[in-house]
Design a protein around this motif. Structure first.
Motif, PDB file in Angstrom:
ATOM      1  N   ALA A  44      -1.301  31.720 -19.068  1.00 39.60           N
ATOM      2  CA  ALA A  44      -1.531  30.988 -17.907  1.00 39.60           C
ATOM      3  C   ALA A  44      -0.427  30.145 -17.157  1.00 39.60           C
ATOM      4  CB  ALA A  44      -2.682  29.650 -18.484  1.00 39.60           C
ATOM      5  N   VAL A  45       0.596  29.721 -17.965  1.00 42.96           N
ATOM      6  CA  VAL A  45       1.618  29.199 -17.458  1.00 42.96           C
ATOM      7  C   VAL A  45       2.528  30.217 -16.526  1.00 42.96           C
ATOM      8  CG1 VAL A  45       4.055  28.245 -17.646  1.00 42.96           C
ATOM      9  CG2 VAL A  45       1.755  27.355 -19.116  1.00 42.96           C
ATOM     10  N   MET A  46       2.707  31.435 -17.112  1.00 35.28           N
ATOM     11  CA  MET A  46       3.234  32.523 -16.589  1.00 35.28           C
ATOM     12  C   MET A  46       2.603  32.878 -15.207  1.00 35.28           C
ATOM     13  SD  MET A  46       4.905  34.695 -19.926  1.00 35.28           S
ATOM     14  CE  MET A  46       5.538  36.006 -18.687  1.00 35.28           C
ATOM     15  N   ALA A  47       1.509  33.130 -15.272  1.00 36.98           N
ATOM     16  CA  ALA A  47       0.536  33.487 -14.273  1.00 36.98           C
ATOM     17  C   ALA A  47       0.738  32.287 -12.888  1.00 36.98           C
ATOM     18  CB  ALA A  47      -0.881  33.698 -14.477  1.00 36.98           C
ATOM     19  N   ALA A  48       0.421  31.114 -13.364  1.00 33.65           N
ATOM     20  CA  ALA A  48       0.485  30.021 -12.458  1.00 33.65           C
ATOM     21  C   ALA A  48       1.835  29.726 -11.803  1.00 33.65           C
ATOM     22  CB  ALA A  48       0.190  28.715 -13.092  1.00 33.65           C
ATOM     23  N   ASN A  49       2.856  30.250 -12.430  1.00 33.94           N
ATOM     24  CA  ASN A  49       4.176  30.139 -11.957  1.00 33.94           C
ATOM     25  C   ASN A  49       4.539  31.239 -11.035  1.00 33.94           C
ATOM     26  OD1 ASN A  49       5.197  27.607 -13.078  1.00 33.94           O
ATOM     27  ND2 ASN A  49       5.684  28.675 -14.765  1.00 33.94           N
ATOM     28  N   ARG A  50       4.036  32.588 -11.469  1.00 32.05           N
ATOM     29  CA  ARG A  50       4.089  33.629 -10.644  1.00 32.05           C
ATOM     30  C   ARG A  50       3.519  33.331  -9.141  1.00 32.05           C
ATOM     31  NH1 ARG A  50       3.660  39.564 -12.935  1.00 32.05           N
ATOM     32  NH2 ARG A  50       5.453  38.733 -14.365  1.00 32.05           N
ATOM     33  N   GLU A  51       2.185  32.851  -9.215  1.00 33.76           N
ATOM     34  CA  GLU A  51       1.495  32.405  -8.147  1.00 33.76           C
ATOM     35  C   GLU A  51       2.165  31.497  -7.225  1.00 33.76           C
ATOM     36  OE1 GLU A  51      -1.674  32.227  -5.416  1.00 33.76           O
ATOM     37  OE2 GLU A  51      -0.818  33.851  -6.727  1.00 33.76           O
ATOM     38  N   LEU A  52       2.810  30.570  -7.879  1.00 37.96           N
ATOM     39  CA  LEU A  52       3.755  29.372  -7.102  1.00 37.96           C
ATOM     40  C   LEU A  52       4.904  30.376  -6.474  1.00 37.96           C
ATOM     41  CD1 LEU A  52       4.453  26.536  -9.540  1.00 37.96           C
ATOM     42  CD2 LEU A  52       2.682  26.560  -7.631  1.00 37.96           C
ATOM     43  N   ASN A  53       5.610  31.383  -7.002  1.00 33.05           N
ATOM     44  CA  ASN A  53       6.338  32.074  -6.301  1.00 33.05           C
ATOM     45  C   ASN A  53       5.984  32.764  -5.132  1.00 33.05           C
ATOM     46  OD1 ASN A  53       8.497  31.484  -8.254  1.00 33.05           O
ATOM     47  ND2 ASN A  53       8.038  33.327  -9.456  1.00 33.05           N
ATOM     48  N   VAL A  54       4.784  33.256  -5.228  1.00 28.75           N
ATOM     49  CA  VAL A  54       4.028  33.611  -3.750  1.00 28.75           C
ATOM     50  C   VAL A  54       3.826  32.775  -2.745  1.00 28.75           C
ATOM     51  CG1 VAL A  54       2.024  34.943  -3.135  1.00 28.75           C
ATOM     52  CG2 VAL A  54       2.835  35.663  -5.161  1.00 28.75           C
ATOM     53  N   LEU A  55       3.580  31.590  -3.397  1.00 30.46           N
ATOM     54  CA  LEU A  55       3.322  30.520  -2.376  1.00 30.46           C
ATOM     55  C   LEU A  55       4.572  29.959  -1.791  1.00 30.46           C
ATOM     56  CD1 LEU A  55       0.773  28.428  -4.207  1.00 30.46           C
ATOM     57  CD2 LEU A  55       0.267  30.276  -2.211  1.00 30.46           C
ATOM     58  N   ALA A  56       5.887  29.962  -2.834  1.00 35.60           N
ATOM     59  CA  ALA A  56       7.234  29.744  -2.039  1.00 35.60           C
ATOM     60  C   ALA A  56       7.615  30.735  -0.855  1.00 35.60           C
ATOM     61  CB  ALA A  56       7.978  29.573  -3.053  1.00 35.60           C
ATOM     62  N   GLU A  57       7.221  32.000  -1.248  1.00 34.15           N
ATOM     63  CA  GLU A  57       7.828  32.780  -0.237  1.00 34.15           C
ATOM     64  C   GLU A  57       6.769  32.519   1.099  1.00 34.15           C
ATOM     65  OE1 GLU A  57       6.667  36.744  -1.741  1.00 34.15           O
ATOM     66  OE2 GLU A  57       8.360  36.853  -3.273  1.00 34.15           O
ATOM     67  N   ARG A  58       5.950  31.952   1.371  1.00 31.74           N
ATOM     68  CA  ARG A  58       5.241  31.475   2.322  1.00 31.74           C
ATOM     69  C   ARG A  58       5.391  30.031   2.898  1.00 31.74           C
ATOM     70  NH1 ARG A  58      -0.828  34.278   0.861  1.00 31.74           N
ATOM     71  NH2 ARG A  58       0.139  36.182   0.402  1.00 31.74           N
ATOM     72  N   GLY A  59       6.587  29.375   2.081  1.00 30.45           N
ATOM     73  CA  GLY A  59       6.877  28.171   2.706  1.00 30.45           C
ATOM     74  C   GLY A  59       6.285  27.064   2.056  1.00 30.45           C
ATOM     75  N   HIS A  60       5.327  27.250   0.656  1.00 25.86           N
ATOM     76  CA  HIS A  60       4.784  26.008   0.080  1.00 25.86           C
ATOM     77  C   HIS A  60       5.292  25.960  -1.267  1.00 25.86           C
ATOM     78  CE1 HIS A  60       1.594  26.210   3.101  1.00 25.86           C
ATOM     79  NE2 HIS A  60       1.407  27.588   3.176  1.00 25.86           N
ATOM     80  N   PHE A  61       6.005  24.975  -1.479  1.00 20.40           N
ATOM     81  CA  PHE A  61       6.922  24.846  -2.560  1.00 20.40           C
ATOM     82  C   PHE A  61       6.310  23.701  -3.355  1.00 20.40           C
ATOM     83  CE2 PHE A  61       9.540  26.249   0.563  1.00 20.40           C
ATOM     84  CZ  PHE A  61      10.325  27.464   0.143  1.00 20.40           C
ATOM     85  N   GLN A  62       6.423  24.306  -4.631  1.00 17.38           N
ATOM     86  CA  GLN A  62       5.975  23.268  -5.867  1.00 17.38           C
ATOM     87  C   GLN A  62       6.759  23.222  -7.179  1.00 17.38           C
ATOM     88  OE1 GLN A  62       1.676  23.286  -6.592  1.00 17.38           O
ATOM     89  NE2 GLN A  62       1.844  22.535  -8.603  1.00 17.38           N
ATOM     90  N   LYS A  63       7.074  22.165  -8.011  1.00 15.32           N
ATOM     91  CA  LYS A  63       7.734  22.494  -9.276  1.00 15.32           C
ATOM     92  C   LYS A  63       6.967  23.470 -10.139  1.00 15.32           C
ATOM     93  CE  LYS A  63      10.009  18.092  -8.638  1.00 15.32           C
ATOM     94  NZ  LYS A  63      10.140  16.916  -9.403  1.00 15.32           N
ATOM     95  N   PRO A  64       7.795  24.219 -10.981  1.00 14.51           N
ATOM     96  CA  PRO A  64       7.114  25.136 -11.711  1.00 14.51           C
ATOM     97  C   PRO A  64       6.284  24.550 -12.948  1.00 14.51           C
ATOM     98  CG  PRO A  64       9.341  25.358 -11.775  1.00 14.51           C
ATOM     99  CD  PRO A  64       9.385  24.511 -10.813  1.00 14.51           C
ATOM    100  N   PHE A  65       5.672  25.309 -13.466  1.00 21.92           N
ATOM    101  CA  PHE A  65       4.781  24.587 -14.951  1.00 21.92           C
ATOM    102  C   PHE A  65       5.696  25.105 -16.065  1.00 21.92           C
ATOM    103  CE2 PHE A  65       1.578  25.339 -11.626  1.00 21.92           C
ATOM    104  CZ  PHE A  65       0.886  24.070 -11.593  1.00 21.92           C
TER     105      PHE A  65
END
Length: 79
Positions: A44-65
């Protein structure tokens, strides 16, 4: 894998069935599972963080889990 998807969705504050990227998140969970990760929390943590990477590429940033001990709520790294 379903539990990992549900937990990752919850961490991302999303509905696991209706969010626009729920299928992409499922594919991420499957890919990580197939790479050998079997622990639901770690998946779950790895998947959520990988999804955050996808969002970061689109300019939406959040700290990793980060992975937390059983029973505790996953938090961001710097909370």
């Amino acid at each position: 894998m379903q539990q990992a998807h549900d937990r990752a969705s919850k961490m991302l504050d999303r509905c696991p069935k209706t969010h626009a990227r729920c299928n992409q998140l499922a594919r991420i969970v499957i890919a990580i599972y197939e790479s050998g990760v079997r622990d639901v929390d770690e998946l779950a943590v790895m998947a959520a963080n990988r999804e955050l990477n996808v969002l970061a590429e689109r300019g939406h940033f959040q700290k990793p889990f980060r992975l937390t001990p059983a029973g505790e709520r996953p938090e961001t790294l710097h909370s």
